[in-house]
Scaffold this motif. Structure first.
Motif, PDB file in Angstrom:
ATOM      1  N   LYS A 117      27.153  62.368  38.265  1.00 25.32           N
ATOM      2  CA  LYS A 117      27.710  63.572  38.879  1.00 25.32           C
ATOM      3  C   LYS A 117      26.570  64.542  39.167  1.00 25.32           C
ATOM      4  N   TRP A 118      26.549  65.047  40.380  1.00 21.48           N
ATOM      5  CA  TRP A 118      25.506  65.983  40.805  1.00 21.48           C
ATOM      6  C   TRP A 118      25.592  67.262  39.968  1.00 21.48           C
ATOM      7  N   VAL A 219      32.977  74.036  42.591  1.00 19.64           N
ATOM      8  CA  VAL A 219      31.614  74.492  42.364  1.00 19.64           C
ATOM      9  C   VAL A 219      31.624  75.946  41.928  1.00 19.64           C
ATOM     10  N   LEU A 220      30.895  76.231  40.855  1.00 17.36           N
ATOM     11  CA  LEU A 220      30.659  77.597  40.407  1.00 17.36           C
ATOM     12  C   LEU A 220      29.195  77.908  40.680  1.00 17.36           C
ATOM     13  N   ALA A 221      28.946  78.845  41.576  1.00 16.64           N
ATOM     14  CA  ALA A 221      27.578  79.207  41.961  1.00 16.64           C
ATOM     15  C   ALA A 221      27.455  80.722  41.913  1.00 16.64           C
ATOM     16  N   GLY A 222      26.790  81.225  40.872  1.00 22.87           N
ATOM     17  CA  GLY A 222      26.700  82.675  40.708  1.00 22.87           C
ATOM     18  C   GLY A 222      28.086  83.251  40.472  1.00 22.87           C
ATOM     19  N   ASP A 236      17.356  65.638  51.297  1.00 24.98           N
ATOM     20  CA  ASP A 236      16.549  66.233  50.235  1.00 24.98           C
ATOM     21  C   ASP A 236      17.303  66.349  48.917  1.00 24.98           C
ATOM     22  N   GLY A 237      18.488  65.748  48.819  1.00 27.48           N
ATOM     23  CA  GLY A 237      19.239  65.752  47.574  1.00 27.48           C
ATOM     24  C   GLY A 237      20.253  66.867  47.431  1.00 27.48           C
ATOM     25  N   ILE A 238      20.364  67.751  48.411  1.00 28.22           N
ATOM     26  CA  ILE A 238      21.348  68.826  48.360  1.00 28.22           C
ATOM     27  C   ILE A 238      22.756  68.238  48.437  1.00 28.22           C
ATOM     28  N   LEU A 239      23.678  68.795  47.646  1.00 27.06           N
ATOM     29  CA  LEU A 239      25.054  68.321  47.617  1.00 27.06           C
ATOM     30  C   LEU A 239      25.779  68.721  48.901  1.00 27.06           C
ATOM     31  N   VAL A 251      23.060  74.083  47.044  1.00 20.23           N
ATOM     32  CA  VAL A 251      21.692  73.941  46.549  1.00 20.23           C
ATOM     33  C   VAL A 251      21.662  73.965  45.026  1.00 20.23           C
ATOM     34  N   THR A 252      22.476  74.837  44.427  1.00 21.24           N
ATOM     35  CA  THR A 252      22.539  74.947  42.973  1.00 21.24           C
ATOM     36  C   THR A 252      23.926  75.393  42.576  1.00 21.24           C
ATOM     37  N   GLY A 253      24.311  75.088  41.373  1.00 18.00           N
ATOM     38  CA  GLY A 253      25.619  75.486  40.887  1.00 18.00           C
ATOM     39  C   GLY A 253      26.126  74.496  39.852  1.00 18.00           C
TER      40      GLY A 253
END
Length: 263
Positions: A117-118, A219-222, A236-239, A251-253
């Motif tokens: 899982k990412w 997704v929880l991002a910030g 580049d691996g971004i979801l 990008v992140t989360g």
């Protein structure tokens, strides 16, 4: 203040090209990754050094969470320094994730029990049983990276609001040193794959082991929370996520599976 590392014994795990992973096995540590960083700060960095704790009392997970280890689980960190740290930090969750998956799969007889899982979790029957924490910095010896990998082998810690799994639930008994050896061998194989074929091969292998496209994710991002379905990984691996508002790149989360389970 830097403290002297506790007593340990060292094993040598063969790698390709006549190399080896030196593996320090400690009975008890606060954090394997913290010991690696203390050694780096003291000028004692060693590329390829792996540190295993049979019991870890102050492990750390992603986003500042603690990672409780009741003993008998995998608590492994790998130190990469200078030329050994040339893999971009953002690619390590995929390379290390593949190594964890393949190592654990060697002990799990049930096909389809595992999935990635990412960005950095390994699931067993849909519940988190292993995770990865990547840290990086620089020292006099050059840039460094510390890969922390934890896996529930004997028992899953109880954390309120989270569902965790362990290998023992499947009737699988494996010691931390045996799993560490399997992880390091698989890690070397995937590093060789990356060196020869680049991230495209890593990305394809990761996707083959991940939850399938169309899986519902939250997704929880910030301070944002949004939902969609898994649409793969960018080059580049971004979801990639398909949402009601259209395609979205993450990008992140923190990624949660459908139903709000806290993996």
């Amino acid at each position: 203040m830097t403290h002297s590392p506790p007593a340990f014994h060292t094993m040598s795990i063969p790698r390709s090209r006549e190399r080896a992973w030196p593996l320090q096995v400690h009975d008890r540590l606060g954090s394997t990754s913290d010991l690696c960083k203390d050694m780096l700060a003291a000028g004692q960095g060693q590329d390829g050094l792996a540190v295993l704790a049979l019991e870890q009392t102050a492990g750390r997970g992603s986003r500042g969470r603690g990672w409780c280890d009741p003993g008998g689980n995998l608590a492994l960190s790998v130190m990469l320094v200078g030329q050994g740290a040339i893999v971009p930090v953002g690619l390590w969750p995929f390379i290390a994730g593949l190594a964890l998956y393949d190592a654990v799969a060697g002990f799990v007889p049930e096909a389809g029990a595992l999935e990635l899982k990412w960005p950095n979790d390994l699931l067993l029957h849909g519940r988190k049983m292993a995770g990865i924490l990547i840290e990086s910095g620089a020292s006099e010896a050059g840039p460094w990276q510390v890969l922390g990998m934890g896996a529930n082998l004997k028992a899953a810690p109880r954390i309120e609001g989270r569902e965790l799994a362990c290998l023992a639930e499947c009737g699988v008994e494996v010691s931390p040193p045996d799993m560490a050896r399997a992880v390091l061998r698989a890690l070397d194989a995937w590093l060789e794959c990356y060196a020869a074929q680049g991230f495209d091969a890593i990305r394809a292998a990761w996707l083959a082991r991940a939850h399938p496209p169309g899986t519902k994710l939250r997704v929880l991002a910030g301070n944002q929370a949004f939902s969609g379905t898994f649409a793969g990984l960018a080059e580049d691996g971004i979801l990639l996520l398909d949402t009601p508002a259209g395609p979205r790149q993450v990008v992140t989360g923190e990624v949660l599976m459908a139903g709000g389970r806290q993996e």
